[in-house]
Write a protein that holds these residues in place. Structure first.
Motif, PDB file in Angstrom:
ATOM      1  N   ARG A 138     -15.958 -11.301 -36.300  1.00  0.00           N
ATOM      2  CA  ARG A 138     -14.720 -11.715 -35.629  1.00  0.00           C
ATOM      3  C   ARG A 138     -14.966 -12.133 -34.181  1.00  0.00           C
ATOM      4  O   ARG A 138     -14.384 -13.106 -33.704  1.00  0.00           O
ATOM      5  CB  ARG A 138     -13.706 -10.574 -35.660  1.00  0.00           C
ATOM      6  CG  ARG A 138     -12.378 -10.904 -34.973  1.00  0.00           C
ATOM      7  CD  ARG A 138     -11.329  -9.831 -35.241  1.00  0.00           C
ATOM      8  NE  ARG A 138     -11.774  -8.519 -34.804  1.00  0.00           N
ATOM      9  CZ  ARG A 138     -12.167  -7.545 -35.626  1.00  0.00           C
ATOM     10  NH1 ARG A 138     -12.172  -7.735 -36.924  1.00  0.00           N
ATOM     11  NH2 ARG A 138     -12.562  -6.376 -35.163  1.00  0.00           N
ATOM     12  N   GLY A 139     -15.836 -11.431 -33.465  1.00  0.00           N
ATOM     13  CA  GLY A 139     -15.973 -11.686 -32.046  1.00  0.00           C
ATOM     14  C   GLY A 139     -17.301 -12.209 -31.584  1.00  0.00           C
ATOM     15  O   GLY A 139     -17.472 -12.530 -30.415  1.00  0.00           O
ATOM     16  N   GLY A 140     -18.266 -12.336 -32.492  1.00  0.00           N
ATOM     17  CA  GLY A 140     -19.603 -12.730 -32.070  1.00  0.00           C
ATOM     18  C   GLY A 140     -19.822 -14.229 -32.097  1.00  0.00           C
ATOM     19  O   GLY A 140     -19.017 -14.986 -32.649  1.00  0.00           O
ATOM     20  N   PRO A 141     -20.923 -14.680 -31.512  1.00  0.00           N
ATOM     21  CA  PRO A 141     -21.226 -16.118 -31.426  1.00  0.00           C
ATOM     22  C   PRO A 141     -21.954 -16.637 -32.659  1.00  0.00           C
ATOM     23  O   PRO A 141     -23.033 -17.199 -32.570  1.00  0.00           O
ATOM     24  CB  PRO A 141     -22.141 -16.182 -30.195  1.00  0.00           C
ATOM     25  CG  PRO A 141     -22.895 -14.892 -30.261  1.00  0.00           C
ATOM     26  CD  PRO A 141     -21.916 -13.862 -30.797  1.00  0.00           C
ATOM     27  N   PHE A 142     -21.357 -16.412 -33.831  1.00  0.00           N
ATOM     28  CA  PHE A 142     -22.026 -16.810 -35.064  1.00  0.00           C
ATOM     29  C   PHE A 142     -21.263 -17.943 -35.737  1.00  0.00           C
ATOM     30  O   PHE A 142     -20.055 -18.063 -35.586  1.00  0.00           O
ATOM     31  CB  PHE A 142     -22.107 -15.623 -36.034  1.00  0.00           C
ATOM     32  CG  PHE A 142     -22.766 -14.408 -35.444  1.00  0.00           C
ATOM     33  CD1 PHE A 142     -22.007 -13.343 -35.016  1.00  0.00           C
ATOM     34  CD2 PHE A 142     -24.135 -14.363 -35.283  1.00  0.00           C
ATOM     35  CE1 PHE A 142     -22.597 -12.234 -34.456  1.00  0.00           C
ATOM     36  CE2 PHE A 142     -24.746 -13.261 -34.735  1.00  0.00           C
ATOM     37  CZ  PHE A 142     -23.971 -12.186 -34.309  1.00  0.00           C
ATOM     38  N   PHE A 143     -21.977 -18.758 -36.493  1.00  0.00           N
ATOM     39  CA  PHE A 143     -21.308 -19.737 -37.330  1.00  0.00           C
ATOM     40  C   PHE A 143     -20.484 -19.002 -38.385  1.00  0.00           C
ATOM     41  O   PHE A 143     -20.735 -17.848 -38.683  1.00  0.00           O
ATOM     42  CB  PHE A 143     -22.338 -20.620 -38.044  1.00  0.00           C
ATOM     43  CG  PHE A 143     -23.061 -21.570 -37.146  1.00  0.00           C
ATOM     44  CD1 PHE A 143     -24.266 -21.212 -36.584  1.00  0.00           C
ATOM     45  CD2 PHE A 143     -22.538 -22.808 -36.860  1.00  0.00           C
ATOM     46  CE1 PHE A 143     -24.946 -22.073 -35.758  1.00  0.00           C
ATOM     47  CE2 PHE A 143     -23.216 -23.691 -36.047  1.00  0.00           C
ATOM     48  CZ  PHE A 143     -24.421 -23.328 -35.476  1.00  0.00           C
ATOM     49  N   ALA A 144     -19.493 -19.693 -38.936  1.00  0.00           N
ATOM     50  CA  ALA A 144     -18.665 -19.093 -39.969  1.00  0.00           C
ATOM     51  C   ALA A 144     -19.527 -18.685 -41.162  1.00  0.00           C
ATOM     52  O   ALA A 144     -20.215 -19.509 -41.745  1.00  0.00           O
ATOM     53  CB  ALA A 144     -17.581 -20.066 -40.409  1.00  0.00           C
ATOM     54  N   ILE A 145     -19.493 -17.416 -41.505  1.00  0.00           N
ATOM     55  CA  ILE A 145     -20.277 -16.892 -42.611  1.00  0.00           C
ATOM     56  C   ILE A 145     -19.400 -15.961 -43.444  1.00  0.00           C
ATOM     57  O   ILE A 145     -18.369 -15.497 -42.992  1.00  0.00           O
ATOM     58  CB  ILE A 145     -21.526 -16.127 -42.126  1.00  0.00           C
ATOM     59  CG1 ILE A 145     -21.127 -14.996 -41.170  1.00  0.00           C
ATOM     60  CG2 ILE A 145     -22.519 -17.083 -41.454  1.00  0.00           C
ATOM     61  CD1 ILE A 145     -22.292 -14.141 -40.705  1.00  0.00           C
ATOM     62  N   ASN A 146     -19.819 -15.700 -44.672  1.00  0.00           N
ATOM     63  CA  ASN A 146     -19.047 -14.839 -45.570  1.00  0.00           C
ATOM     64  C   ASN A 146     -20.017 -14.003 -46.410  1.00  0.00           C
ATOM     65  O   ASN A 146     -20.147 -14.202 -47.612  1.00  0.00           O
ATOM     66  CB  ASN A 146     -18.154 -15.701 -46.457  1.00  0.00           C
ATOM     67  CG  ASN A 146     -17.200 -14.904 -47.328  1.00  0.00           C
ATOM     68  OD1 ASN A 146     -16.646 -15.445 -48.280  1.00  0.00           O
ATOM     69  ND2 ASN A 146     -16.980 -13.629 -47.041  1.00  0.00           N
ATOM     70  N   PRO A 147     -20.720 -13.060 -45.767  1.00  0.00           N
ATOM     71  CA  PRO A 147     -21.762 -12.314 -46.472  1.00  0.00           C
ATOM     72  C   PRO A 147     -21.227 -11.149 -47.295  1.00  0.00           C
ATOM     73  O   PRO A 147     -20.065 -10.750 -47.175  1.00  0.00           O
ATOM     74  CB  PRO A 147     -22.637 -11.797 -45.328  1.00  0.00           C
ATOM     75  CG  PRO A 147     -21.661 -11.577 -44.211  1.00  0.00           C
ATOM     76  CD  PRO A 147     -20.654 -12.693 -44.339  1.00  0.00           C
ATOM     77  N   VAL A 159     -19.964  -1.863 -52.069  1.00  0.00           N
ATOM     78  CA  VAL A 159     -20.097  -3.310 -51.959  1.00  0.00           C
ATOM     79  C   VAL A 159     -18.926  -3.818 -51.129  1.00  0.00           C
ATOM     80  O   VAL A 159     -17.765  -3.555 -51.451  1.00  0.00           O
ATOM     81  CB  VAL A 159     -20.093  -3.998 -53.346  1.00  0.00           C
ATOM     82  CG1 VAL A 159     -20.022  -5.507 -53.196  1.00  0.00           C
ATOM     83  CG2 VAL A 159     -21.322  -3.608 -54.145  1.00  0.00           C
ATOM     84  N   TYR A 160     -19.229  -4.541 -50.037  1.00  0.00           N
ATOM     85  CA  TYR A 160     -18.201  -5.087 -49.153  1.00  0.00           C
ATOM     86  C   TYR A 160     -18.405  -6.588 -48.994  1.00  0.00           C
ATOM     87  O   TYR A 160     -19.536  -7.060 -48.876  1.00  0.00           O
ATOM     88  CB  TYR A 160     -18.289  -4.472 -47.751  1.00  0.00           C
ATOM     89  CG  TYR A 160     -17.994  -2.998 -47.660  1.00  0.00           C
ATOM     90  CD1 TYR A 160     -16.697  -2.534 -47.482  1.00  0.00           C
ATOM     91  CD2 TYR A 160     -19.030  -2.065 -47.722  1.00  0.00           C
ATOM     92  CE1 TYR A 160     -16.427  -1.166 -47.372  1.00  0.00           C
ATOM     93  CE2 TYR A 160     -18.773  -0.704 -47.616  1.00  0.00           C
ATOM     94  CZ  TYR A 160     -17.470  -0.268 -47.441  1.00  0.00           C
ATOM     95  OH  TYR A 160     -17.218   1.078 -47.336  1.00  0.00           O
ATOM     96  N   SER A 161     -17.303  -7.328 -48.948  1.00  0.00           N
ATOM     97  CA  SER A 161     -17.373  -8.724 -48.528  1.00  0.00           C
ATOM     98  C   SER A 161     -16.834  -8.799 -47.099  1.00  0.00           C
ATOM     99  O   SER A 161     -15.853  -8.137 -46.759  1.00  0.00           O
ATOM    100  CB  SER A 161     -16.549  -9.627 -49.458  1.00  0.00           C
ATOM    101  OG  SER A 161     -15.171  -9.274 -49.426  1.00  0.00           O
ATOM    102  N   ILE A 162     -17.510  -9.584 -46.257  1.00  0.00           N
ATOM    103  CA  ILE A 162     -17.135  -9.754 -44.856  1.00  0.00           C
ATOM    104  C   ILE A 162     -16.690 -11.198 -44.673  1.00  0.00           C
ATOM    105  O   ILE A 162     -17.493 -12.120 -44.864  1.00  0.00           O
ATOM    106  CB  ILE A 162     -18.319  -9.468 -43.906  1.00  0.00           C
ATOM    107  CG1 ILE A 162     -19.077  -8.195 -44.331  1.00  0.00           C
ATOM    108  CG2 ILE A 162     -17.857  -9.405 -42.464  1.00  0.00           C
ATOM    109  CD1 ILE A 162     -18.294  -6.922 -44.212  1.00  0.00           C
TER     110      ILE A 162
END
Length: 247
Positions: A138-147, A159-162
Motif C-alpha cells: 500500500r505505501g511502498g515504492p513498488f510497481f503494482a503487484i498481486n503476490p 495462504v494469503y493473497s496481497i
C-alpha cells in the motif's frame, strides 16, 4: 533508501538498501504519474503475466507458478523465471506483475523477516508477515503487484493473497495472475480441505498447466514450492508433466 514504520514495534525501519528505485513512470503504490511519468514504455518493462497458485493443507502448503516473463504481454523475454522465493524459514512469496517491482518487494519483505528474527529471537508469524506485506504494497515504492504469501507457523498452514492496494485476504487456496480464471476452474471442482500434500501438489501443478494452455502470459514449465514446519523446498521443471511425474 526507503523508510517504513515497523507495524510490529512502531519504530522506523529502513528498506532493503540494495533494492532499485522504482518510482520512475509510476506514482506511489504503482499509480501512473510518478517521477518522469511517460518516460517508461509499458512494452519495455519485463512482466511475468503469470499464474500462481497456493493451496493450504493440514500438513503444509503448496505453491506452484509458471516460468514465463514477457515484454508488454507481446514477447516472451525469459522462459525460466523463478516466481516463488523463500522469504521466511517456513514461508514463501510469489513474483507477480512487474519483475523489477516484485523482486524489490521480495528482497524488502525477506530483510524485514530477518530483522524481526534478530530483534525478537524468533520467527515472525505468517499472519504478521502478511500484514507487513500489505502495508508495504500500500505505501511502498513498488510497481503494482498481486503476490501470494504462503507458509506454516505455530497456528497452522496459511495462504494469503496481497492486492496492489495493500489488501490481505486469507483462504484455503488462492490464485493470482493473468491465468487465474483458468486455474481457478481446475481447482474449484477438485479441492478437498482434507487433501494430502501430494494431492495438493498435483492439483496446483495441473491448475498452472490448464492456465498455460490458454493464457499467453503463462507457460514454459512450472516451479513448485512445498512448505512444512521443517522448511521450504523449491524445485523447477521444464514442463508440467515432469512435475507431475515427481509425485
Amino acid at each position: 533508501m526507503s523508510r517504513f514504520t515497523d507495524p510490529l514495534t512502531g519504530a522506523d525501519a529502513v528498506g532493503d538498501p540494495t533494492a532499485p528505485e522504482l518510482t520512475d513512470g509510476f506514482g506511489e503504490a504503482g499509480e501512473p504519474g510518478g517521477a518522469n511519468a511517460g518516460d517508461r514504455d509499458e512494452g519495455t518493462v519485463n512482466k511475468t503475466g503469470t499464474t500462481t497458485v497456493g493451496i493450504a493443507t493440514d500438513d503444509g502448503v503448496v505453491v506452484a507458478t509458471d516460468r514465463r516473463a514477457s515484454l508488454g504481454g507481446r514477447f516472451v523475454s525469459n522462459k525460466s523465471v523463478q516466481k516463488v522465493e523463500q522469504v521466511h524459514p517456513t514461508g514463501v512469496l510469489t513474483l507477480v506483475g512487474s519483475v523489477g517491482g516484485a523482486q524489490s518487494f521480495i528482497r524488502t519483505l525477506r530483510s524485514e523477516a530477518d530483522l524481526y528474527e534478530v530483534r525478537k529471537g524468533e520467527s515472525i508469524s505468517i499472519g504478521a508477515l502478511a500484514t507487513l506485506a500489505g502495508n508495504f504494497a500500500r505505501g511502498g515504492p513498488f510497481f503494482a503487484i498481486n503476490p501470494i504469501l504462503a507458509g506454516v507457523d505455530e497456528e497452522g498452514s496459511h495462504v494469503y493473497s496481497i492486492d496492489p492496494a495493500g489488501g490481505v485476504m486469507a483462504d484455503d487456496y488462492t490464485v493470482t495472475g493473468s491465468g487465474m480464471q483458468l486455474a481457478y476452474g481446475t481447482i474449484e471442482g477438485e479441492y478437498d480441505e482434507a487433501m494430502s500434500m501430494a494431492d495438493a501438489r498435483d492439483l496446483a501443478v495441473r491448475a498452472v498447466e490448464a492456465a498455460s494452455e490458454r493464457d499467453t502470459g503463462s507457460g514454459n514449465g512450472v516451479y513448485v514450492a512445498e512448505v512444512t514446519g521443517d522448511g521450504v523446498d523449491i524445485e523447477g521443471f521444464d514442463d508440467t508433466d515432469a512435475a507431475l511425474a515427481e509425485r
